[in-house]
Design a protein around this motif. Structure first.
Motif, PDB file in Angstrom:
ATOM      1  N   UNK A  62     -40.302  30.401 -26.039  1.00  0.00           N
ATOM      2  CA  UNK A  62     -39.402  29.942 -27.090  1.00  0.00           C
ATOM      3  C   UNK A  62     -38.030  30.574 -26.885  1.00  0.00           C
ATOM      4  N   UNK A  63     -37.021  29.738 -26.856  1.00  0.00           N
ATOM      5  CA  UNK A  63     -35.651  30.220 -26.698  1.00  0.00           C
ATOM      6  C   UNK A  63     -35.208  30.930 -27.970  1.00  0.00           C
ATOM      7  N   UNK A  64     -34.720  32.160 -27.835  1.00  0.00           N
ATOM      8  CA  UNK A  64     -34.199  32.921 -28.968  1.00  0.00           C
ATOM      9  C   UNK A  64     -32.793  32.429 -29.273  1.00  0.00           C
ATOM     10  N   UNK A  65     -32.688  31.534 -30.244  1.00  0.00           N
ATOM     11  CA  UNK A  65     -31.442  30.803 -30.424  1.00  0.00           C
ATOM     12  C   UNK A  65     -30.295  31.660 -30.938  1.00  0.00           C
ATOM     13  N   UNK A  66     -30.573  32.886 -31.394  1.00  0.00           N
ATOM     14  CA  UNK A  66     -29.470  33.752 -31.821  1.00  0.00           C
ATOM     15  C   UNK A  66     -28.524  34.048 -30.659  1.00  0.00           C
ATOM     16  N   UNK A  67     -29.002  33.952 -29.417  1.00  0.00           N
ATOM     17  CA  UNK A  67     -28.148  34.219 -28.259  1.00  0.00           C
ATOM     18  C   UNK A  67     -26.989  33.226 -28.183  1.00  0.00           C
ATOM     19  N   UNK A  68     -27.279  31.977 -28.491  1.00  0.00           N
ATOM     20  CA  UNK A  68     -26.262  30.925 -28.541  1.00  0.00           C
ATOM     21  C   UNK A  68     -26.901  29.716 -29.187  1.00  0.00           C
ATOM     22  N   UNK A  69     -26.438  29.374 -30.363  1.00  0.00           N
ATOM     23  CA  UNK A  69     -27.009  28.262 -31.108  1.00  0.00           C
ATOM     24  C   UNK A  69     -25.972  27.166 -31.292  1.00  0.00           C
TER      25      UNK A  69
END
Length: 439
Positions: A62-69
């Motif tokens: 799962x992509x940790x979207x806090x990195x770039x959303x």
């Protein structure tokens, strides 16, 4: 200078990304400009999934979207078969606007509001990562309101400190995140969760930190949690279906960084879990990972235009660019270090040393100290590497600076995916002081 992904020097001596001249990008879209190498993002996502297939185990990435959303990046990672994690109502809303399948979304955060939880319940997301006792009770009450049963994972602080900046260590005992393993909080959380009828307790989550360059901390965390899992099977007849090890896999920012290939992290984690379950007679769980920085970090480049220059005799030459801490807070926040090249003069001798200053009204707004460059001129384009994670997502309007645009490049084409803010955008929520209001 080491380039990433599709970056190369073209026949004009310019930096090229995704088959597109970066100088042309700066002219077309303006600067500062975030540029993402889409092929590199796709390849990085594929490498995580391939590592699980190679190991012959079931995993979820799962992509940790806090990195770039943004809508576009979430659509891209969905194309590559990843889920996502979100940590706020805003990130969740962005995911839904992107058309992301809600069952592939899980919700993190140490202080989810009732409104955010209701929102996630209404969207019927796949899983909640429960972070504390307050949330454990609150979420269940809100489930009762809707007569909904939900999947949860219990976030644990395993007491492992990864060797990274102290602001991005998250797995130690003294942390705002998760239930402490050593004090018995994690066991109490499991006991309470198993007693609440509207919870399906999938398993456990932990995240030990960020920008980690070896596998030792992951293996120690797995070993530590399995010491408890064996006991909890005896006491509660419970075994986790999911073990979520978070992310934190390091990337290269400078020549001093030496991250491992994605496969090495996965091999170490899977190998340690296999060893523990075999020794303890437990079932092998589905392994979840949550890479963020390692998906998008080195796929991003920020382009700046060079402006003023200042010589401090016998000390330093300052070169100012048209961005700074407003579009990349990491140097000021973490003392993060970066490498860069002059995108329109890549092949010229780098025989000068300068320090790259931002334009914000702060002495601490310095992007790079002591950068080798050619003899710079106003109007040159500076390309700063590995800015794909926590640049745009932590950008601000400090000094009322509009946030930059974001462009995706792939196969010789450039696509604008986030528009540059305008001055009108900066004031659209402001209200005039037409009269004093009694409070």
């Amino acid at each position: 200078m080491r380039f990433y992904g599709t970056m190369r020097v073209n026949a004009r001596g310019h930096l090229e990304i995704g088959g597109v001249d970066s100088v042309d990008l700066a002219k077309r879209f303006g600067t500062p400009l975030y540029v993402y190498d889409v092929e590199l993002i796709r390849n990085r996502a594929k490498s995580f999934l391939k590592a699980f297939r190679t190991m012959g185990v079931e995993g979820q990435v799962s992509y940790a979207s806090k990195a770039f959303s943004s809508i576009a990046i979430l659509q891209l990672v969905h194309q590559e078969g990843l889920g996502i994690d979100v940590v706020s109502g805003g990130e969740l809303y962005t995911a839904m606007k992107a058309g992301f399948p809600p069952e592939k979304i899980h919700f993190h955060g140490n202080n989810k509001s009732p409104e955010e939880i209701r929102m996630a319940l209404d969207y019927q997301i796949g899983c909640f990562i429960v972070d504390n006792f307050y949330e454990l009770e609150l979420l269940h009450r809100l489930c009762e309101e809707r007569s909904r049963k939900v999947n949860i994972q219990i976030r644990i602080s395993p007491g492992i400190e990864a060797h990274t900046h102290h602001y991005i260590i998250t797995g130690q005992e003294d942390s705002k995140f998760g239930f402490d393993l050593g004090s018995g909080q994690a066991e109490e959380a499991l006991k309470r969760a198993l007693s609440l009828p509207l919870y399906n307790v999938q398993g456990f989550h932990f995240h030990i930190g960020s920008q980690i360059f070896d596998t030792k901390a992951y293996r120690l965390a797995v070993k530590k949690i399995y010491q408890h899992l064996a006991l909890w099977k005896e006491k509660y007849a419970y075994e986790p279906a999911v073990l979520n090890l978070g992310g934190g896999f390091g990337i290269r920012y400078t020549q001093d960084d030496h991250p491992l290939p994605v496969e090495k992290y996965v091999e170490a984690i899977v190998g340690e879990v296999k060893k523990e379950v075999e020794e303890r007679g437990l079932s092998f769980p589905k392994i979840w990972l949550e890479p963020g920085r390692s998906i998008v970090g080195d796929a991003g480049v920020t382009l700046y235009s060079v402006g003023s220059m200042k010589e401090v005799p016998n000390i330093r030459r300052y070169v100012a660019v048209d961005g700074g801490m407003s579009d990349n807070i990491r140097p000021a926040l973490y003392e993060a270090k970066y490498e860069a090249v002059v995108a329109n003069r890549v092949l010229e001798p780098r025989d000068r040393v300068v320090s790259i200053a931002g334009k914000c009204c702060e002495s601490g707004d310095m992007l790079i100290w002591d950068l080798p460059v050619p003899d710079l001129q106003s109007g040159d384009i500076l390309a700063v590497f590995s800015t794909g994670a926590y640049g745009y997502s932590m950008a601000s309007n400090y000094n009322r600076l509009p946030r930059p645009a974001v462009v995706f490049v792939e196969n010789g084409e450039a696509r604008l995916v986030v528009k540059r803010e305008t001055y009108e955008d900066l004031v659209k929520n402001d209200l005039p002081l037409t009269a004093y209001t009694n409070i």
